[in-house]
Each structure stands twice: as C-alpha cells, then as structure tokens.
Design an enzyme around this catalytic site. Structure first.
Site, short mmCIF file in Angstrom:
data_model
loop_
_atom_site.label_atom_id
_atom_site.label_comp_id
_atom_site.label_asym_id
_atom_site.label_seq_id
_atom_site.Cartn_x
_atom_site.Cartn_y
_atom_site.Cartn_z
N LYS A 79 0.83 -1.17 0.56
CA LYS A 79 -0.37 -0.15 0.55
C LYS A 79 0.52 1.44 0.10
O LYS A 79 1.98 1.58 0.76
CB LYS A 79 -0.84 0.23 1.01
CG LYS A 79 -2.36 0.96 1.13
CD LYS A 79 -2.83 0.68 2.33
CE LYS A 79 -3.64 2.23 2.86
NZ LYS A 79 -4.48 2.12 3.90
N SER A 160 -9.56 1.98 3.00
CA SER A 160 -8.43 2.82 2.01
C SER A 160 -7.53 1.73 1.40
O SER A 160 -7.24 2.51 0.29
CB SER A 160 -7.96 3.82 3.14
OG SER A 160 -7.00 3.44 4.49
N SER A 184 -9.92 0.01 7.31
CA SER A 184 -8.76 0.29 6.41
C SER A 184 -8.64 -1.19 5.60
O SER A 184 -7.96 -1.36 4.78
CB SER A 184 -8.34 1.02 5.68
OG SER A 184 -9.47 2.08 5.89
#
Length: 498
Positions: A79, A160, A184
């Site tokens: 990420k 996210s 997330s």
C-alpha cells in the site's frame, strides 16, 4: 517492463475472466504478474489498483532464489502509505508527496525481505487513508485516480486499502500489505472477496508508515487464504524501539501458520453479533449459511444482543482528529526536504491543507473537512478523556466483557455490506453491516474470511478476539475456511449485472 507478446496478454485476460486470481498464482513470478497488471490494471477493465511499479523487482526476484522458506520468491504489492527502500515514491495518494523518496524501509519490510519476499510495486488507496473528508469516495486518490472492484467495476473496492484488496482479488500479486485505522484492511478484503487480517495494534511496527492515529493504526496482510496471511504475519511481527506500542510484540511473536491445518472449531463457543447483520434478507441468508457451516464444524453458537454505544464512535473520532494533527506532523518532519520538489517542505497538517487549497485537482471531488477539523482539535484534556472512554467502551467494557459474560472465545459477524456503487459526486453509500469498529478502537485482532456473495458481490465473515490473541483468531478463521460450503465468487471483471 511490460513488453509481452499480445497473444500472451490476451491469454492472461481470458484466463483471468474465467478463473479469477487462481489463474495466475500457479505461475508466481514477476513477469507473470506484470503481464497481468498490464492486461487488467492498465488496459482491459482498468481496475487501477497499482499506483507504481518497482523497476528493481526482477533483480530482487533473482536474489530471492538464494533464500529458503515458504515466502521465498513470493511477489507482493505494498500500500502506498508504507515506505520501502525501492525506487518508488510513498505518496499516501496525495500530490503533496508525489516525490517522497526517503529511501528507507518500514521496519516490518526488513522481515519480509529477509524471508525472500519480492516487492513488485505500490497499490492505490483512498487518499490520506480516507481521513481527508467524510464525503470521500473509497479508493480515490489524486495520484492514482479511482480504484475499481474486480467483481463489479462500477462498485466500490472500499477503503482505504482499496488497491491492495482489488489487486489481490484480480491476481496481480501473491499477497499485499494493507493498513487500517478503522476498517481499512477488513472492509476492502470483504468487498473484494479475499482474506484480510488486522493484527493487534503493536504486533507490527508502524515506523515509516504515513499515519492517522498511533492509538489505532496498524499494517496487516491481505491474501487469498488464511494460511498465507499467517505466513506474512510471521515475517512482519516484532518489536521496534522507535514504536513504543510494539514493546511486547517479540513476546507474542510466533510461527502464526504452525498448526493451522489442524485447527478445529469443535466445542469452540462463538459469540454471534446479531445486530451487526442488518436487515437485508439476502445478507441475513448468507450469514445464516456461514453459521450453519460453523455449527457443522462443531462450533457452539451463542447469540449476543449488543449495539455499541454512540459515544464510543463519537470519542473515537475525537481521538483520530487529534492524533492526525500531531502524528502526521511528526511523519512529515521526518521526510527529506528533497522530497518536496518545486515547493516549500510540508511539515504540518496545516501545510497539507494549504497545499490542497492551492491545487484544485486535489479537491475536485470532495473537500478536506476532516483535515480542517483535525487542525482545530487542540484540546489535550478533551482528547485524553475521549481516548480513555473509547478504549474502555471498545475493549474492557466491549470485546472483553462480551467474551467473558457470554463465555465465548471469539465474536463473529458479517464484516461489511456488499459493495455499493462508486459515487465520486456524493461519496460512499454503504448500508450498516458489521461491527469491526470494536476491534479497531480496542486495538484487538480482526480477521475477515470470504463467506460467499450477495448478487455476485462478495461478503466476508469477521472473527474478533482479545488483545494478543492473533494466532487463535487465525486458527478459527482457517477452520471456518475449510468448513465453508458456499462457493466463493470469482471476479467478473465487468460492471455489476452485465
């Protein structure tokens, strides 16, 4: 790096449509994944999950041949709020950090590299980990644009860690790193039909990860099986002198994959959070099938009538606002000045707010109301009271009390609703399903495992335990994974309903 014969790329695209992510994992290599990214992410359905590629990936893959162990040569995506020493920026999705090349690994990345993992690239995310505005669209960032759900291209991948979830669902890597403050990792894992594990806060270092909240932030693995998540966690876990929350991590670090194949639910009491299921009859029916599978595997199901008090979420938000202002400033002050090309170095949240105002492309779809609230949240006494109360309500008087009062080992519930339509104009619109905020606020482990789909849209089953109970939570999830009788959907790579 994308030089592949057109026939090969077409074959990958056809195989992906027919078989989902399993089509590529049999050929776990940098070249195979790059071809798949070209076919599915940059062309074809344009999932838009990968934000940057590592030009040194092939070199790292060659070096991994000298490593032995279950992770040797495994290709992962990271990420893009996690720093790696590879020649890629760490942007958190913001144009402010588009040149942020600090040249350093987050400490947990060192464990993965020692185990032979190969970093292929970075994944898109909800900008600033979805903490810029309450009206955001999950999976959108100014750097990466809008990530799409491989199961329904017009539906949300959730945030996210949207890019990580979508990429693994579409078979663009063996596994990915996500991060979570509240939902997330688990929400994008659920909506994309994969496994996601949010460990106990403090099990894995957060140093060199763009932060929201030191109270709740953690990184974790996103994979296609519980065993793979456990293998990743074994390499990632450990104490870090720079992160006080991890002081006890070495004492709890273990081989998290050991014994998973023999784990059993026989006689295990599971607390069923009925109020987290919602009112959609198809969601209820799918959850009931998961309960039947759990019962068939020998679990004892105990219904729990519980709704978290409203003040828990209210006080959590206060904590996140206060810590965003302080923690983000601490991170920005560690970023080399060379990372801010053609602009003054940004060192505070106020600097980020000013940058967004000066760059309309950042605020095209939604504002920065949460940033502005955080900048105004300066009352330390209010913050400390909110943190004490939210932690107590989620932890000691929440998960711990529910486990003890009902004599259960874990709490279970649907993780999140089916994916909602992407809406850049008015933001996310998911129905109220799941209760993962308990584990997020308490800092306790939370695993989501695919349990099937509603109208082709994946849903996950949550397993939540108490602090440092990570291994037992993984064991319970692995046992359910083997007992599951419902088919797990494969990505359609089409719009919903087509």
């Amino acid at each position: 790096m994308f030089r592949r014969a057109a026939k090969t790329v077409s074959a990958i695209l056809l195989a992906a449509t027919a078989l989902g992510s399993s089509a590529v994992h049999a050929q776990d290599s940098v070249a195979t994944y790059l071809a798949r990214i070209k076919a599915l992410d940059k062309a074809g359905p344009k999932i838009n999950a990968v934000i940057a590629l590592n030009p040194d990936a092939a070199k790292a893959e060659a070096a991994a041949k000298a490593v032995t162990g279950p992770l040797a040569g495994k290709v992962i995506l990271v990420k893009d709020n996690v720093e790696t020493a590879d020649p890629m920026p760490t942007t958190a999705g913001s144009l402010l950090l588009k040149d942020n090349r600090a040249g350093r690994d987050a400490p947990f990345m060192l464990g993965l590299r020692a185990a032979g993992v190969v970093v292929l690239g970075k994944t898109n995310l909800s900008e600033w980990a979805n903490m810029r505005s309450g009206q955001s669209s999950s999976g959108w960032s100014a750097v990466g644009g809008q990530t799409r759900n491989p199961h329904a291209l017009d539906r949300s991948p959730c945030g996210s860690s949207s890019g990580s979830g979508a990429a693994i669902a579409a078979g663009m890597a063996w596994a990915a790193i996500g991060s979570e403050t509240d939902g997330s990792i688990t929400c994008p894992a659920s909506l994309n039909g994969i496994v996601g594990f949010k460990p106990t806060v403090g099990m894995i270092s957060r140093t060199h990860v763009v932060p929201i909240s030191h109270s709740q932030d953690t990184v974790g693995p996103m994979t296609t099986s519980v065993r793979d998540a456990a293998l990743m966690l074994t390499a990632m876990a450990g104490s870090d002198p720079a992160d006080p929350a991890t002081a006890e991590a070495n004492a709890h670090k273990t081989d998290f994959a050991a014994g998973l194949a023999a784990s059993s639910l026989k006689g295990v009491r599971l607390g069923v959070l009925r109020k987290a299921v919602g009112s959609n009859p198809k969601v209820i029916a799918l959850f009931d099938k998961a309960l039947a599978d759990l019962k068939g595997a020998g679990a004892v199901l105990v219904d729990i009538d519980y709704i978290p008090p409203a003040e828990m979420g209210r006080d959590e938000y206060t904590v996140l606002l206060y810590e965003l202002r302080t923690d983000l400033a601490a991170y920005l002050q560690s970023v080399p000045s060379s990372s801010f090309k053609d602009m003054p170095p940004a060192r505070t949240l106020a600097d980020a707010i000013a940058f967004n105002k000066a760059h309309p492309e950042e605020l095209k779809w939604f504002g920065q109301d949460s940033f502005e609230e955080a900048e105004a949240m300066t009352d330390t006494a209010v913050y400390k009271k909110a943190r004490e109360n939210s932690l107590r309500l989620a932890g000691v008087d929440g998960i711990d009390k529910l486990l003890a009062d009902n004599r259960v080992s874990f709490l279970i519930a649907p993780t999140a609703p089916p994916a909602w339509a992407i809406d850049l104009v008015t933001g996310d619109h998911g129905i109220d399903v799941g209760m993962g905020n308990l584990a997020a606020i308490a800092g306790y482990p939370h695993l989501t495992v695919p349990m099937g789909a509603v109208e082709g849209l994946p849903m996950g089953l949550s397993f939540m335990g108490t602090k440092w109970d990570d291994k037992r939570v993984l064991e319970a999830g692995a046992a359910y994974e083997r007992a599951r009788t419902v088919a797990v959907p494969k990505p359609s790579l089409k719009r919903w309903g087509e």
